[in-house]
Write a protein that holds these residues in place. Sequence first.
Motif, PDB file in Angstrom:
ATOM      1  N   PRO A  45      12.079 -21.513 -26.787  1.00 40.59           N
ATOM      2  CA  PRO A  45      10.701 -22.005 -26.697  1.00 40.59           C
ATOM      3  C   PRO A  45       9.806 -21.395 -27.779  1.00 40.59           C
ATOM      4  CG  PRO A  45      11.518 -21.376 -24.535  1.00 40.59           C
ATOM      5  CD  PRO A  45      12.538 -20.913 -25.531  1.00 40.59           C
ATOM      6  N   VAL A  46       8.911 -22.229 -28.325  1.00 39.33           N
ATOM      7  CA  VAL A  46       8.000 -21.816 -29.381  1.00 39.33           C
ATOM      8  C   VAL A  46       6.569 -22.091 -28.917  1.00 39.33           C
ATOM      9  CG1 VAL A  46       7.281 -22.222 -31.770  1.00 39.33           C
ATOM     10  CG2 VAL A  46       9.695 -22.384 -31.159  1.00 39.33           C
ATOM     11  N   ASP A  47       5.727 -21.063 -28.904  1.00 44.07           N
ATOM     12  CA  ASP A  47       4.319 -21.202 -28.535  1.00 44.07           C
ATOM     13  C   ASP A  47       3.558 -21.690 -29.758  1.00 44.07           C
ATOM     14  OD1 ASP A  47       1.614 -20.867 -27.923  1.00 44.07           O
ATOM     15  OD2 ASP A  47       1.939 -18.969 -26.869  1.00 44.07           O
ATOM     16  N   GLY A 134      -2.769 -24.425 -21.031  1.00 42.12           N
ATOM     17  CA  GLY A 134      -3.542 -24.873 -22.168  1.00 42.12           C
ATOM     18  C   GLY A 134      -2.874 -24.714 -23.521  1.00 42.12           C
ATOM     19  N   LYS A 135      -1.633 -24.230 -23.525  1.00 41.30           N
ATOM     20  CA  LYS A 135      -0.910 -24.021 -24.778  1.00 41.30           C
ATOM     21  C   LYS A 135       0.283 -24.981 -24.869  1.00 41.30           C
ATOM     22  CE  LYS A 135      -1.951 -19.174 -25.456  1.00 41.30           C
ATOM     23  NZ  LYS A 135      -1.383 -17.871 -25.760  1.00 41.30           N
ATOM     24  N   LEU A 136       0.558 -25.403 -26.093  1.00 39.34           N
ATOM     25  CA  LEU A 136       1.749 -26.235 -26.345  1.00 39.34           C
ATOM     26  C   LEU A 136       2.962 -25.328 -26.494  1.00 39.34           C
ATOM     27  CD1 LEU A 136       0.426 -28.763 -28.993  1.00 39.34           C
ATOM     28  CD2 LEU A 136       1.040 -29.260 -26.622  1.00 39.34           C
ATOM     29  N   ILE A 137       4.009 -25.646 -25.748  1.00 42.41           N
ATOM     30  CA  ILE A 137       5.266 -24.923 -25.842  1.00 42.41           C
ATOM     31  C   ILE A 137       6.331 -25.955 -26.220  1.00 42.41           C
ATOM     32  CG2 ILE A 137       6.943 -23.440 -24.689  1.00 42.41           C
ATOM     33  CD1 ILE A 137       4.120 -22.205 -24.831  1.00 42.41           C
ATOM     34  N   ALA A 138       6.957 -25.765 -27.378  1.00 40.64           N
ATOM     35  CA  ALA A 138       7.974 -26.703 -27.872  1.00 40.64           C
ATOM     36  C   ALA A 138       9.337 -26.051 -27.800  1.00 40.64           C
ATOM     37  CB  ALA A 138       7.664 -27.110 -29.304  1.00 40.64           C
ATOM     38  N   GLY A 139      10.345 -26.891 -27.623  1.00 40.57           N
ATOM     39  CA  GLY A 139      11.725 -26.400 -27.609  1.00 40.57           C
ATOM     40  C   GLY A 139      12.335 -26.466 -26.236  1.00 40.57           C
ATOM     41  N   PRO A 140      13.566 -25.963 -26.155  1.00 35.07           N
ATOM     42  CA  PRO A 140      14.308 -26.060 -24.882  1.00 35.07           C
ATOM     43  C   PRO A 140      13.719 -25.194 -23.784  1.00 35.07           C
ATOM     44  CG  PRO A 140      15.537 -24.759 -26.502  1.00 35.07           C
ATOM     45  CD  PRO A 140      14.298 -25.266 -27.178  1.00 35.07           C
TER      46      PRO A 140
END
Length: 140
Positions: A45-47, A134-140
């Motif tokens: 996961p990437v914040d 409120g934050k985007l978290i991308a990835g598995p």
Amino acid sequence: MSATPAARRTVLKGAALAGAAGLGVAACSTESKLGHAKTPTPTAPVDLGAADAVPVGGARLYREQRLVVSCPAKGEYLAFSAQCTHAGCALDKVEGNEGNCPCHGSRFDVTTGEALKGPATVPLPKVPVVVRDGKLIAGP
């Protein structure tokens, strides 16, 4: 007798140049469908920070994380790898809904990942993205 060594040198130089040219062609090969992108999507996961940094109806390039995120409607987010599927270069900018690859001029629709202009023909890989606190978290 002196003509033989010169002819041999010419043949050897030609073989060396042909080998070097072959390496150059292999460097731009699209056989993998992802160019040289060894890991085009996050493996953890990437914040990406505040979700509201991506405008509704627009997109934002996260160059350092090699991701592009679009927001088709309020609260909806789509993420794609920002690594070109032709040779693995990172997209350098987003204009409207098009991402640009500076290496060979490929362009991508950042709302769908679709390749719009070659040499890339394969779409950008989709990346899961969610909003947490409120934050985007991308990835598995």
